[in-house]
Design a protein around this motif. Sequence first.
Motif, PDB file in Angstrom:
ATOM      1  N   LEU A  59      44.809  22.588  16.177  1.00  0.00           N
ATOM      2  CA  LEU A  59      44.395  22.592  14.773  1.00  0.00           C
ATOM      3  C   LEU A  59      43.388  21.476  14.497  1.00  0.00           C
ATOM      4  O   LEU A  59      43.661  20.298  14.720  1.00  0.00           O
ATOM      5  N   CYS A  60      42.223  21.890  14.018  1.00  0.00           N
ATOM      6  CA  CYS A  60      41.179  20.936  13.634  1.00  0.00           C
ATOM      7  C   CYS A  60      40.747  21.221  12.198  1.00  0.00           C
ATOM      8  O   CYS A  60      41.081  22.269  11.644  1.00  0.00           O
ATOM      9  N   ILE A  61      40.005  20.274  11.620  1.00  0.00           N
ATOM     10  CA  ILE A  61      39.448  20.492  10.286  1.00  0.00           C
ATOM     11  C   ILE A  61      37.941  20.286  10.404  1.00  0.00           C
ATOM     12  O   ILE A  61      37.487  19.291  10.974  1.00  0.00           O
ATOM     13  N   LYS A  62      37.188  21.241   9.821  1.00  0.00           N
ATOM     14  CA  LYS A  62      35.742  21.264  10.053  1.00  0.00           C
ATOM     15  C   LYS A  62      34.905  20.459   9.077  1.00  0.00           C
ATOM     16  O   LYS A  62      33.742  20.205   9.335  1.00  0.00           O
ATOM     17  N   PHE A  63      35.474  20.174   7.923  1.00  0.00           N
ATOM     18  CA  PHE A  63      34.666  19.581   6.852  1.00  0.00           C
ATOM     19  C   PHE A  63      35.489  18.486   6.165  1.00  0.00           C
ATOM     20  O   PHE A  63      36.695  18.633   6.027  1.00  0.00           O
ATOM     21  N   PRO A  64      34.852  17.399   5.744  1.00  0.00           N
ATOM     22  CA  PRO A  64      35.639  16.316   5.134  1.00  0.00           C
ATOM     23  C   PRO A  64      36.235  16.689   3.777  1.00  0.00           C
ATOM     24  O   PRO A  64      35.657  17.476   3.043  1.00  0.00           O
ATOM     25  N   TRP A  65      37.390  16.116   3.496  1.00  0.00           N
ATOM     26  CA  TRP A  65      38.036  16.262   2.191  1.00  0.00           C
ATOM     27  C   TRP A  65      38.150  14.858   1.619  1.00  0.00           C
ATOM     28  O   TRP A  65      38.041  13.866   2.369  1.00  0.00           O
ATOM     29  N   PRO A  66      38.361  14.715   0.317  1.00  0.00           N
ATOM     30  CA  PRO A  66      38.200  13.383  -0.285  1.00  0.00           C
ATOM     31  C   PRO A  66      39.157  12.304   0.220  1.00  0.00           C
ATOM     32  O   PRO A  66      38.815  11.120   0.187  1.00  0.00           O
ATOM     33  N   SER A  67      40.353  12.673   0.701  1.00  0.00           N
ATOM     34  CA  SER A  67      41.328  11.626   1.042  1.00  0.00           C
ATOM     35  C   SER A  67      41.479  11.395   2.540  1.00  0.00           C
ATOM     36  O   SER A  67      42.485  10.837   2.970  1.00  0.00           O
ATOM     37  N   ILE A  68      40.517  11.796   3.334  1.00  0.00           N
ATOM     38  CA  ILE A  68      40.615  11.524   4.778  1.00  0.00           C
ATOM     39  C   ILE A  68      40.565  10.006   5.004  1.00  0.00           C
ATOM     40  O   ILE A  68      39.812   9.281   4.333  1.00  0.00           O
ATOM     41  N   ALA A  69      41.409   9.503   5.930  1.00  0.00           N
ATOM     42  CA  ALA A  69      41.364   8.073   6.260  1.00  0.00           C
ATOM     43  C   ALA A  69      39.968   7.759   6.791  1.00  0.00           C
ATOM     44  O   ALA A  69      39.383   8.547   7.530  1.00  0.00           O
ATOM     45  N   ARG A  70      39.456   6.589   6.432  1.00  0.00           N
ATOM     46  CA  ARG A  70      38.065   6.280   6.785  1.00  0.00           C
ATOM     47  C   ARG A  70      37.932   5.600   8.140  1.00  0.00           C
ATOM     48  O   ARG A  70      36.886   5.630   8.754  1.00  0.00           O
ATOM     49  N   THR A  71      38.991   4.939   8.576  1.00  0.00           N
ATOM     50  CA  THR A  71      38.925   4.261   9.875  1.00  0.00           C
ATOM     51  C   THR A  71      40.332   3.800  10.278  1.00  0.00           C
ATOM     52  O   THR A  71      41.274   3.940   9.498  1.00  0.00           O
ATOM     53  N   ILE A  72      40.438   3.294  11.497  1.00  0.00           N
ATOM     54  CA  ILE A  72      41.630   2.540  11.888  1.00  0.00           C
ATOM     55  C   ILE A  72      41.266   1.075  11.696  1.00  0.00           C
ATOM     56  O   ILE A  72      40.227   0.625  12.212  1.00  0.00           O
ATOM     57  N   TRP A  73      42.075   0.380  10.950  1.00  0.00           N
ATOM     58  CA  TRP A  73      41.770  -1.013  10.607  1.00  0.00           C
ATOM     59  C   TRP A  73      41.425  -1.809  11.874  1.00  0.00           C
ATOM     60  O   TRP A  73      42.224  -1.864  12.809  1.00  0.00           O
ATOM     61  N   GLY A  74      40.224  -2.368  11.892  1.00  0.00           N
ATOM     62  CA  GLY A  74      39.818  -3.228  12.997  1.00  0.00           C
ATOM     63  C   GLY A  74      39.491  -2.517  14.295  1.00  0.00           C
ATOM     64  O   GLY A  74      39.254  -3.167  15.315  1.00  0.00           O
ATOM     65  N   ASN A  75      39.481  -1.191  14.298  1.00  0.00           N
ATOM     66  CA  ASN A  75      39.224  -0.499  15.561  1.00  0.00           C
ATOM     67  C   ASN A  75      38.592   0.882  15.330  1.00  0.00           C
ATOM     68  O   ASN A  75      39.222   1.923  15.523  1.00  0.00           O
TER      69      ASN A  75
END
Length: 635
Positions: free
Chosen positions: A451-467
């Motif tokens: 399962l993948c998602i093709k397009f961003p949605w507003p609440s996707i996490a933006r990064t892993i803190w510091g990595n």
Amino acid sequence: MSNYHIKQFEEYFQVYKKSINQPEQFWEEIAEEHFYWRKKWDKVLSWDFRKPEVKWFEGAQLNITENCLDRHLRTRGEKTAILFEPNNPEEKAEHISYKQLHERVCKFANVLKEKGINKGDRVCIYLPMIPELAVSVLACARIGAIHSVVFAGFSSTALSTRINDCDAKMVITSDGSYRGAKTLDLKGIVDEALENCDGVASVLVAKRINSEVFMKAGRDYWLQPLLDEAYQDCNAEIMNAEDPLFILYTSGSTGMPKGMMHTTAGYMVYTAYTFKNVFDYREDDVYWCTADIGWITGHSYIVYGPLANGATTVMFEGVPSYPDFGRFWEIVEKHKITQFYTAPTAIRALAKQGTEFVDTYDLSSLKVLGTVGEPINEEAWHWYNDNVGKKKSPIVDTWWQTETGGIMITPIPFSTPTKPTYATLPFIGIQPALMDDDGQEIKGNQVDGRLCIKFPWPSIARTIWGNHQRYKDTYFSAFDNMYFTGDGALRDEVGYYRITGRVDDVIIVSGHNLGTAPIEDAINEHQAVAESAIVGFPHDVKGNAMYGYITLKDAGETRDHDNVRKEINQLITDRIGPIAKLDKIQFTDGLPKTRSGKIMRRILRKIACNETDQLGDTSTLLNPEVVQSIIDHKL
Ligand code: PRX
């Protein structure tokens, strides 16, 4: 047409289509009509999954607490925002109005400032499910500090790892917590953790169980006297749309827990919009999610989503089995709960009790039932539907993740026909794809894949803190230009999705995500252990349980020692927490390995699941002989 509240199945399709064909216009309208902005955005969306980078509502300014609190004061000031139900049913429930919550958050925010917390600083919150938990989360958001809530069942080692990873300056905790008939010494756990955390300058301590605790001079402060002194007005810090709101740790299949970082505007818009629709929320409802705020479900659907809609949200301090297995139903009757959102593991544990408890209470207030955290099996689904919902309340089986911030695949109640064990259709704006092992999208129905998602949605996490590199490697590298969820799923003949489970080395036990690597690391610390491998196997209440295959350095001597088993589980409890303990520990002469020395977990999993007829060809292993011996000694 307002698209904020979907009430019919045809409407779902129309709105969905619009959200896919014109995503920017769609989310712009939702954001514009239903939230309070200090300044509107310059650009709705910019994104590149290959970098990866996602930005929503860039240029906008806001404070999420003005949306969750201030803007309701005029119309809902006296309405209950948080309904606190204590662990002990004899203790009175507390109704905290929007006005009172606003005041408590402002005072708490002033305490944070006085103790030197500034915008952008990280604050670790290690509290039980008491009002101070929600208040401290919102107080951080009020002043732009980044909260990192750690579930108060994690051990001191797990806590210190998380504190250090995000460089938290402050810890907020309590003297202890109630859990059914037991109490836990939270402050003691914090003290132990802080022996390894130099960056923490202050600790605020709420009183809950009135236990004697050690208070370190110059570091530890009782919360209440500070709140009593604090000024009750606190201007909300003006935040940029993409400023971090919080960090929440989740297990990975390898190494350190991942500090998922969520930002402000997109997270707010998506959690509020999903809350409204997935629970068919209406003004006079009393909504109850049984999760802990230490998990994403509590962040999004106890605190932010409900409060952004001006809802009454229940916080329950206790456990489903105390004082007996009727507790959940007693609370439903007492507070006339309209939406009830829980995990399959709780449903299975309650179903085991038969229908005696559930039949004792009046559950007629219920309108919508929800489930989250792991696949729900057919039996549990029917028990829930028949005995709790009395076949009249739709069940929303909501699939999502810490990383997604909000619900992604779900029925919309009273619109989407439900189907047992199926999360059904993508929510508005969500574009799922099933992928094969060669990286190709599998089109059509009656297929399964990753399962993948093709397009961003507003609440996707933006990064892993510091990595950021790890963020890229984990979610955006397996498939080109896609977010990879780590889950497998199938799509049926009408396009409904069913989540089949993790396809990586994460095991979901009682709805808790546990990576195998940190558990194996803890086991390997035991002086008698040479090597270990953990796999999941089916469990009738927990969904999955942990099976450990362990090779000892001195196999003959210690293989049957129950003591070693106990010590290993104690190590796991110390390093991670009791939730990660192994149900079965089998001592083996060796672990099956490929010729390059990699442990073949697939084989171990099959053995643990009693599927030895599906082992495939084991003759190419480095040590094929261990397989039969492991089967012969299976527990
Ligand atoms: O495997 C999926 C499972 O839980 C994982 C996410 O766990 P976590 O980040 O802790 O968040 C849990 C609460 C949102 C997913 O990758 N999962 C979650 N919900 C479902 C589910 N599996 C099947 N059906 C669900 N409804």
